[in-house]
Design a protein around this motif. Sequence first.
Motif, PDB file in Angstrom:
ATOM      1  N   UNK A 181       5.983  -2.105   6.055  1.00 17.50           N
ATOM      2  CA  UNK A 181       5.137  -2.500   7.141  1.00 17.50           C
ATOM      3  C   UNK A 181       3.925  -3.310   6.501  1.00 17.50           C
ATOM      4  N   UNK A 182       3.854  -4.317   7.326  1.00 18.76           N
ATOM      5  CA  UNK A 182       2.667  -5.256   6.627  1.00 18.76           C
ATOM      6  C   UNK A 182       1.404  -5.268   7.586  1.00 18.76           C
ATOM      7  N   UNK A 183       1.300  -4.596   8.575  1.00 16.58           N
ATOM      8  CA  UNK A 183       0.252  -4.785   9.541  1.00 16.58           C
ATOM      9  C   UNK A 183      -1.276  -3.807   8.745  1.00 16.58           C
ATOM     10  N   UNK A 184      -2.356  -4.196   9.067  1.00 15.57           N
ATOM     11  CA  UNK A 184      -3.640  -3.325   8.823  1.00 15.57           C
ATOM     12  C   UNK A 184      -3.356  -2.951   7.409  1.00 15.57           C
ATOM     13  N   UNK A 185      -3.620  -1.740   7.348  1.00 22.31           N
ATOM     14  CA  UNK A 185      -3.748  -0.995   5.939  1.00 22.31           C
ATOM     15  C   UNK A 185      -2.280  -0.692   5.348  1.00 22.31           C
ATOM     16  N   UNK A 186      -1.228  -1.132   5.961  1.00 22.56           N
ATOM     17  CA  UNK A 186      -0.031  -0.687   5.612  1.00 22.56           C
ATOM     18  C   UNK A 186       0.472  -1.041   3.990  1.00 22.56           C
ATOM     19  N   UNK A 187       0.253  -2.140   3.576  1.00 24.66           N
ATOM     20  CA  UNK A 187       0.593  -2.457   2.178  1.00 24.66           C
ATOM     21  C   UNK A 187      -0.059  -1.629   1.185  1.00 24.66           C
ATOM     22  N   UNK A 188      -1.488  -1.824   1.517  1.00 21.10           N
ATOM     23  CA  UNK A 188      -2.114  -0.860   0.474  1.00 21.10           C
ATOM     24  C   UNK A 188      -1.766   0.684   0.542  1.00 21.10           C
ATOM     25  N   UNK A 189      -1.487   1.284   1.623  1.00 22.32           N
ATOM     26  CA  UNK A 189      -1.260   2.453   1.679  1.00 22.32           C
ATOM     27  C   UNK A 189       0.241   2.543   1.119  1.00 22.32           C
ATOM     28  N   UNK A 190       1.180   1.824   1.027  1.00 26.16           N
ATOM     29  CA  UNK A 190       2.413   1.910   0.659  1.00 26.16           C
ATOM     30  C   UNK A 190       2.361   1.788  -1.061  1.00 26.16           C
ATOM     31  N   UNK A 191       1.515   0.856  -1.574  1.00 28.13           N
ATOM     32  CA  UNK A 191       0.994   0.977  -2.872  1.00 28.13           C
ATOM     33  C   UNK A 191       0.603   1.877  -3.459  1.00 28.13           C
ATOM     34  N   UNK A 192      -0.460   2.410  -2.815  1.00 25.14           N
ATOM     35  CA  UNK A 192      -1.285   3.778  -2.962  1.00 25.14           C
ATOM     36  C   UNK A 192      -0.046   4.867  -3.461  1.00 25.14           C
ATOM     37  N   UNK A 193       0.817   5.093  -2.459  1.00 27.81           N
ATOM     38  CA  UNK A 193       1.804   6.192  -2.463  1.00 27.81           C
ATOM     39  C   UNK A 193       2.834   5.917  -3.341  1.00 27.81           C
ATOM     40  N   UNK A 194       2.935   4.725  -3.821  1.00 32.43           N
ATOM     41  CA  UNK A 194       4.078   4.240  -4.713  1.00 32.43           C
ATOM     42  C   UNK A 194       3.388   4.363  -6.169  1.00 32.43           C
ATOM     43  N   UNK A 195       2.164   4.561  -6.235  1.00 29.49           N
ATOM     44  CA  UNK A 195       1.352   4.621  -7.602  1.00 29.49           C
ATOM     45  C   UNK A 195       1.025   5.855  -7.835  1.00 29.49           C
ATOM     46  N   UNK A 196       1.244   6.565  -6.892  1.00 31.04           N
ATOM     47  CA  UNK A 196       0.659   8.278  -7.130  1.00 31.04           C
ATOM     48  C   UNK A 196      -0.872   8.615  -6.760  1.00 31.04           C
ATOM     49  N   UNK A 197      -1.269   7.539  -5.902  1.00 31.36           N
ATOM     50  CA  UNK A 197      -2.777   7.799  -5.430  1.00 31.36           C
ATOM     51  C   UNK A 197      -2.898   8.329  -3.896  1.00 31.36           C
ATOM     52  N   UNK A 198      -4.044   8.836  -3.718  1.00 26.67           N
ATOM     53  CA  UNK A 198      -4.324   9.331  -2.564  1.00 26.67           C
ATOM     54  C   UNK A 198      -5.071   8.270  -1.584  1.00 26.67           C
ATOM     55  N   UNK A 199      -4.191   8.194  -0.361  1.00 29.13           N
ATOM     56  CA  UNK A 199      -4.582   7.067   0.466  1.00 29.13           C
ATOM     57  C   UNK A 199      -6.009   7.233   1.085  1.00 29.13           C
ATOM     58  N   UNK A 200      -6.732   8.263   0.958  1.00 30.66           N
ATOM     59  CA  UNK A 200      -8.130   8.600   1.332  1.00 30.66           C
ATOM     60  C   UNK A 200      -8.922   8.746   0.029  1.00 30.66           C
ATOM     61  N   UNK A 201      -8.367   8.348  -1.161  1.00 33.39           N
ATOM     62  CA  UNK A 201      -9.352   8.379  -2.255  1.00 33.39           C
ATOM     63  C   UNK A 201      -8.700   7.354  -3.350  1.00 33.39           C
ATOM     64  N   UNK A 202      -8.495   6.073  -3.143  1.00 30.53           N
ATOM     65  CA  UNK A 202      -7.901   5.202  -3.862  1.00 30.53           C
ATOM     66  C   UNK A 202      -8.880   4.774  -5.136  1.00 30.53           C
ATOM     67  N   UNK A 203      -8.178   5.030  -6.348  1.00 35.55           N
ATOM     68  CA  UNK A 203      -9.210   4.750  -7.479  1.00 35.55           C
ATOM     69  C   UNK A 203      -8.774   3.565  -8.180  1.00 35.55           C
ATOM     70  N   UNK A 204      -7.457   2.835  -8.102  1.00 32.60           N
ATOM     71  CA  UNK A 204      -7.211   1.650  -8.805  1.00 32.60           C
ATOM     72  C   UNK A 204      -6.373   0.820  -7.865  1.00 32.60           C
ATOM     73  N   UNK A 205      -7.181  -0.314  -7.079  1.00 29.33           N
ATOM     74  CA  UNK A 205      -6.433  -1.291  -6.391  1.00 29.33           C
ATOM     75  C   UNK A 205      -5.935  -2.335  -7.146  1.00 29.33           C
ATOM     76  N   UNK A 206      -6.065  -2.565  -8.295  1.00 28.02           N
ATOM     77  CA  UNK A 206      -5.564  -3.709  -9.126  1.00 28.02           C
ATOM     78  C   UNK A 206      -3.719  -3.171  -9.432  1.00 28.02           C
ATOM     79  N   UNK A 207      -3.744  -1.977  -9.757  1.00 23.10           N
ATOM     80  CA  UNK A 207      -2.506  -1.504  -9.839  1.00 23.10           C
ATOM     81  C   UNK A 207      -1.635  -1.460  -8.761  1.00 23.10           C
TER      82      UNK A 207
END
Length: 360
Positions: A181-207
């Motif tokens: 899913x590529x719209x809005x926050x979709x890519x970042x949410x996918x990346x957060x979940x895949x790297x073990x991060x809370x989508x409402x408290x993202x700590x590492x955007x680079x990873x």
Amino acid sequence: MRGNKTIWMPTRRRFVQATGAVALGVIAAPAIVRAKVSGEVYVESWGGSYAEAVKTYILEPFSKETGVTFKHSFFGNNAEQLAKLKTGKSRVDMTFLSDSFVNRGALAKVLQPLNLDNVPNYKGLYEKFQKPPYDPGPDIYCVGYFYGDTAIAYNEDYVKPAPDSWEVMWDPKYKGRVVAYGSASGPVYLGALATGQNINDIKDLKIIEDRLMALKPNLLKWWSGGAENTELFATGEAWVGNFWRGRVNNLRKEGHPIGYVQPKEGTGGWVDTMAIPTTAENKEAAEALINFAIEPEIQKNFVLNGISYAPTSAGVKLDAEQEKFLGASQEVLSRITFVDPVYNLKHIDEWTEIANRVKA
């Protein structure tokens, strides 16, 4: 609302178990309305099969029980409805809105607080749906009606064994067959979940950005709409990716071998709600209607026979097969993180820049 909702297709025995009584498709409502209400209530909802379900399983039984008549009109999407409410030119007593749009509507003062004395069934909702992050407070502006998440859809003929992790989307075996899913926050949410991060408290955007860049060799397409992704799975072009349970249920009903699984890392979730605009002229009837809709048996009929997503009321009793079909088990709910729209709005510009770089 997430695309076309699917209809639960029970056997005759299951239908009787699910509904208790039926006459010409209209469920007989138990005597549950406590408030004395009268007049006419104006209701707006999404159209199509969704509107038909609202009419059949909520509005008609409510009218039969109370004598309150109704007018039912439709809108195409949340943004359209919110824009209409902001004009303040049309009477709307009760409207359906998705979570983040309730937040925007309440903050824009086009929705009014509920009197929970008239909505006693609110106390029967799962805790996650009482004073949720999308309801800005301190008052209560909405009642969640059903929920879902964005989890993994996969072609059972090609993706074996059944996946249990977001990591399947990075598996080189599926190069050129992955959709996301590529719209809005979709890519970042996918990346957060895949790297073990809370989508409402993202700590590492680079990873997250690095992980999304690593997905590109596998990617068939960033999808933006339910119909588009449905077609990709139906034609066999897509083998694995994130999607919505209702759309997958539609594909399975049509005979496509598409499975759906919630990965062990968890998922991001969404909620569709009921709210009362400031233009309401019959607020008492609207509150009684909302209370009626979340009565467990009424809600059960609606989700099983009208729309295939999970109910918000803890009082809805489902068997194991129904729970699996709707994604309504406590295990599934415990692994859903519902989006905090305030946090999202604060970071959306930065996330959009990441998404644009990843999709370039």
